[in-house]
Design a protein around this motif. Sequence first.
Motif, PDB file in Angstrom:
ATOM      1  N   LEU A 287       0.876  -1.171   0.000  1.00 49.59           N
ATOM      2  CA  LEU A 287       0.000   0.000   0.000  1.00 49.59           C
ATOM      3  C   LEU A 287       0.909   1.216   0.000  1.00 49.59           C
ATOM      4  O   LEU A 287       1.796   1.330   0.864  1.00 49.59           O
ATOM      5  CB  LEU A 287      -0.889   0.002   1.255  1.00 49.59           C
ATOM      6  N   LEU A 288       0.723   2.096  -0.972  1.00 49.35           N
ATOM      7  CA  LEU A 288       1.471   3.347  -1.033  1.00 49.35           C
ATOM      8  C   LEU A 288       0.482   4.476  -0.776  1.00 49.35           C
ATOM      9  O   LEU A 288      -0.247   4.888  -1.679  1.00 49.35           O
ATOM     10  CB  LEU A 288       2.145   3.521  -2.396  1.00 49.35           C
ATOM     11  N   ALA A 289       0.436   4.945   0.459  1.00 55.64           N
ATOM     12  CA  ALA A 289      -0.493   6.003   0.857  1.00 55.64           C
ATOM     13  C   ALA A 289       0.225   7.340   0.774  1.00 55.64           C
ATOM     14  O   ALA A 289       1.156   7.590   1.554  1.00 55.64           O
ATOM     15  CB  ALA A 289      -1.010   5.742   2.266  1.00 55.64           C
ATOM     16  N   LEU A 290      -0.170   8.184  -0.177  1.00 50.50           N
ATOM     17  CA  LEU A 290       0.441   9.498  -0.330  1.00 50.50           C
ATOM     18  C   LEU A 290      -0.121  10.398   0.759  1.00 50.50           C
ATOM     19  O   LEU A 290      -1.328  10.641   0.815  1.00 50.50           O
ATOM     20  CB  LEU A 290       0.165  10.064  -1.723  1.00 50.50           C
ATOM     21  N   LYS A 291       0.749  10.860   1.627  1.00 48.67           N
ATOM     22  CA  LYS A 291       0.347  11.609   2.821  1.00 48.67           C
ATOM     23  C   LYS A 291       1.099  12.930   2.887  1.00 48.67           C
ATOM     24  O   LYS A 291       1.954  13.222   2.061  1.00 48.67           O
ATOM     25  CB  LYS A 291       0.641  10.775   4.081  1.00 48.67           C
ATOM     26  N   GLY A 292       0.827  13.674   3.925  1.00 44.13           N
ATOM     27  CA  GLY A 292       1.479  14.964   4.134  1.00 44.13           C
ATOM     28  C   GLY A 292       2.434  14.928   5.302  1.00 44.13           C
ATOM     29  O   GLY A 292       2.963  13.881   5.678  1.00 44.13           O
ATOM     30  N   ARG A 293       2.601  16.080   5.923  1.00 41.63           N
ATOM     31  CA  ARG A 293       3.574  16.249   7.015  1.00 41.63           C
ATOM     32  C   ARG A 293       3.276  15.388   8.235  1.00 41.63           C
ATOM     33  O   ARG A 293       4.162  15.112   9.027  1.00 41.63           O
ATOM     34  CB  ARG A 293       3.626  17.716   7.434  1.00 41.63           C
ATOM     35  N   THR A 294       2.029  14.994   8.426  1.00 38.87           N
ATOM     36  CA  THR A 294       1.667  14.245   9.631  1.00 38.87           C
ATOM     37  C   THR A 294       1.767  12.734   9.431  1.00 38.87           C
ATOM     38  O   THR A 294       1.269  11.967  10.257  1.00 38.87           O
ATOM     39  CB  THR A 294       0.232  14.592  10.071  1.00 38.87           C
ATOM     40  N   ALA A 295       2.419  12.300   8.374  1.00 42.85           N
ATOM     41  CA  ALA A 295       2.494  10.866   8.050  1.00 42.85           C
ATOM     42  C   ALA A 295       3.029  10.041   9.215  1.00 42.85           C
ATOM     43  O   ALA A 295       2.457   9.004   9.562  1.00 42.85           O
ATOM     44  CB  ALA A 295       3.351  10.645   6.807  1.00 42.85           C
ATOM     45  N   GLN A 296       4.121  10.468   9.828  1.00 45.40           N
ATOM     46  CA  GLN A 296       4.702   9.685  10.923  1.00 45.40           C
ATOM     47  C   GLN A 296       3.749   9.603  12.109  1.00 45.40           C
ATOM     48  O   GLN A 296       3.630   8.553  12.739  1.00 45.40           O
ATOM     49  CB  GLN A 296       6.060  10.260  11.351  1.00 45.40           C
ATOM     50  N   ASP A 297       3.045  10.678  12.410  1.00 45.75           N
ATOM     51  CA  ASP A 297       2.058  10.657  13.494  1.00 45.75           C
ATOM     52  C   ASP A 297       0.943   9.662  13.182  1.00 45.75           C
ATOM     53  O   ASP A 297       0.475   8.936  14.063  1.00 45.75           O
ATOM     54  CB  ASP A 297       1.466  12.045  13.724  1.00 45.75           C
ATOM     55  N   GLU A 298       0.506   9.635  11.915  1.00 46.18           N
ATOM     56  CA  GLU A 298      -0.532   8.683  11.514  1.00 46.18           C
ATOM     57  C   GLU A 298      -0.035   7.248  11.646  1.00 46.18           C
ATOM     58  O   GLU A 298      -0.784   6.364  12.062  1.00 46.18           O
ATOM     59  CB  GLU A 298      -0.994   8.949  10.073  1.00 46.18           C
ATOM     60  N   VAL A 299       1.229   7.017  11.285  1.00 42.53           N
ATOM     61  CA  VAL A 299       1.798   5.673  11.426  1.00 42.53           C
ATOM     62  C   VAL A 299       1.805   5.266  12.893  1.00 42.53           C
ATOM     63  O   VAL A 299       1.386   4.158  13.246  1.00 42.53           O
ATOM     64  CB  VAL A 299       3.223   5.605  10.826  1.00 42.53           C
ATOM     65  N   THR A 300       2.260   6.160  13.748  1.00 44.18           N
ATOM     66  CA  THR A 300       2.306   5.863  15.183  1.00 44.18           C
ATOM     67  C   THR A 300       0.916   5.503  15.710  1.00 44.18           C
ATOM     68  O   THR A 300       0.756   4.525  16.447  1.00 44.18           O
ATOM     69  CB  THR A 300       2.887   7.070  15.959  1.00 44.18           C
ATOM     70  N   ALA A 301      -0.088   6.256  15.303  1.00 40.51           N
ATOM     71  CA  ALA A 301      -1.451   6.039  15.789  1.00 40.51           C
ATOM     72  C   ALA A 301      -2.111   4.796  15.203  1.00 40.51           C
ATOM     73  O   ALA A 301      -3.022   4.236  15.808  1.00 40.51           O
ATOM     74  CB  ALA A 301      -2.307   7.268  15.470  1.00 40.51           C
ATOM     75  N   SER A 302      -1.664   4.335  14.051  1.00 37.77           N
ATOM     76  CA  SER A 302      -2.376   3.245  13.372  1.00 37.77           C
ATOM     77  C   SER A 302      -1.574   1.952  13.225  1.00 37.77           C
ATOM     78  O   SER A 302      -2.060   0.997  12.620  1.00 37.77           O
ATOM     79  CB  SER A 302      -2.828   3.713  11.989  1.00 37.77           C
ATOM     80  N   THR A 303      -0.376   1.885  13.771  1.00 38.95           N
ATOM     81  CA  THR A 303       0.464   0.698  13.606  1.00 38.95           C
ATOM     82  C   THR A 303      -0.241  -0.577  14.063  1.00 38.95           C
ATOM     83  O   THR A 303      -0.204  -1.594  13.350  1.00 38.95           O
ATOM     84  CB  THR A 303       1.812   0.863  14.333  1.00 38.95           C
ATOM     85  N   ALA A 304      -0.885  -0.564  15.206  1.00 42.04           N
ATOM     86  CA  ALA A 304      -1.553  -1.776  15.712  1.00 42.04           C
ATOM     87  C   ALA A 304      -2.637  -2.248  14.744  1.00 42.04           C
ATOM     88  O   ALA A 304      -2.723  -3.447  14.433  1.00 42.04           O
ATOM     89  CB  ALA A 304      -2.143  -1.524  17.091  1.00 42.04           C
ATOM     90  N   THR A 305      -3.428  -1.321  14.230  1.00 42.40           N
ATOM     91  CA  THR A 305      -4.485  -1.663  13.265  1.00 42.40           C
ATOM     92  C   THR A 305      -3.874  -2.245  11.999  1.00 42.40           C
ATOM     93  O   THR A 305      -4.341  -3.271  11.490  1.00 42.40           O
ATOM     94  CB  THR A 305      -5.334  -0.425  12.919  1.00 42.40           C
ATOM     95  N   LEU A 306      -2.836  -1.604  11.482  1.00 43.73           N
ATOM     96  CA  LEU A 306      -2.193  -2.069  10.250  1.00 43.73           C
ATOM     97  C   LEU A 306      -1.594  -3.460  10.428  1.00 43.73           C
ATOM     98  O   LEU A 306      -1.694  -4.313   9.542  1.00 43.73           O
ATOM     99  CB  LEU A 306      -1.138  -1.069   9.782  1.00 43.73           C
ATOM    100  N   ARG A 307      -0.990  -3.715  11.582  1.00 46.86           N
ATOM    101  CA  ARG A 307      -0.413  -5.047  11.856  1.00 46.86           C
ATOM    102  C   ARG A 307      -1.516  -6.106  11.902  1.00 46.86           C
ATOM    103  O   ARG A 307      -1.350  -7.199  11.369  1.00 46.86           O
ATOM    104  CB  ARG A 307       0.360  -5.039  13.177  1.00 46.86           C
ATOM    105  N   ARG A 308      -2.648  -5.789  12.546  1.00 42.60           N
ATOM    106  CA  ARG A 308      -3.785  -6.730  12.583  1.00 42.60           C
ATOM    107  C   ARG A 308      -4.287  -7.056  11.187  1.00 42.60           C
ATOM    108  O   ARG A 308      -4.792  -8.143  10.935  1.00 42.60           O
ATOM    109  CB  ARG A 308      -4.935  -6.145  13.405  1.00 42.60           C
ATOM    110  N   LEU A 309      -4.152  -6.095  10.260  1.00 42.05           N
ATOM    111  CA  LEU A 309      -4.623  -6.273   8.885  1.00 42.05           C
ATOM    112  C   LEU A 309      -3.593  -6.968   7.992  1.00 42.05           C
ATOM    113  O   LEU A 309      -3.828  -7.147   6.808  1.00 42.05           O
ATOM    114  CB  LEU A 309      -5.001  -4.915   8.286  1.00 42.05           C
ATOM    115  N   GLY A 310      -2.441  -7.337   8.563  1.00 41.67           N
ATOM    116  CA  GLY A 310      -1.450  -8.092   7.809  1.00 41.67           C
ATOM    117  C   GLY A 310      -0.203  -7.336   7.404  1.00 41.67           C
ATOM    118  O   GLY A 310       0.630  -7.871   6.666  1.00 41.67           O
TER     119      GLY A 310
END
Length: 186
Positions: free
Chosen positions: A140-163
């Motif tokens: 998945l290549l999600a084109l994001k802005g300046r807050t990309a790292q914050d979004e990764v931090t907040a969503s890592t658990a969800t993304l891992r559950r999804l594979g």
Amino acid sequence: MPLAEQYADLLASEGVTRGLIGPRELPRLWERHIMNSAVVLPRVPEGATVADVGAGAGLPGLVWAIARPDLTVSLIEPLLRRTTFLDEAVLALGLNNVTVVRARAEDVSETFDVVTARAVAPLDRLGRWCLPLVRRGGVLLALKGRTAQDEVTASTATLRRLGATTIVVTTYGTEGVPTTVVEVTK
């Protein structure tokens, strides 16, 4: 390049008229939209199948299909007015490597080598929509802005559950507006 210019003309005319691109975006159409999408292409494997979720005006999907005829691109968009524009653009540009799919991502059963989205939703929601469409070993290549790292931090658990196996924030392009991409490998 002539096809890219023709697409830019479509965005500047019909794209604005139909509310897909704001009129204030016209002076930076190439830098902020077209080149912003194109600089990510080195990350897309040769001959890949690609899904652009929430394709809107075709960014990045149409840009990728124009620049890389080796790709097979599906533009996934639920809204009729947008799919009408996309169908017309594909026809006008003579793109044989593009399919427009009027559907929500959750209703698509096909899987792809690469799934992309630009300015669609926060990463945790985007992951729930897009990761089921990514083939094992795909990205998945999600084109994001300046807050990309914050979004990764907040969503890592969800993304891992999804594979998700790896989650990396990468910046593409050195001139103009750099493109920040969250790369999620499945």
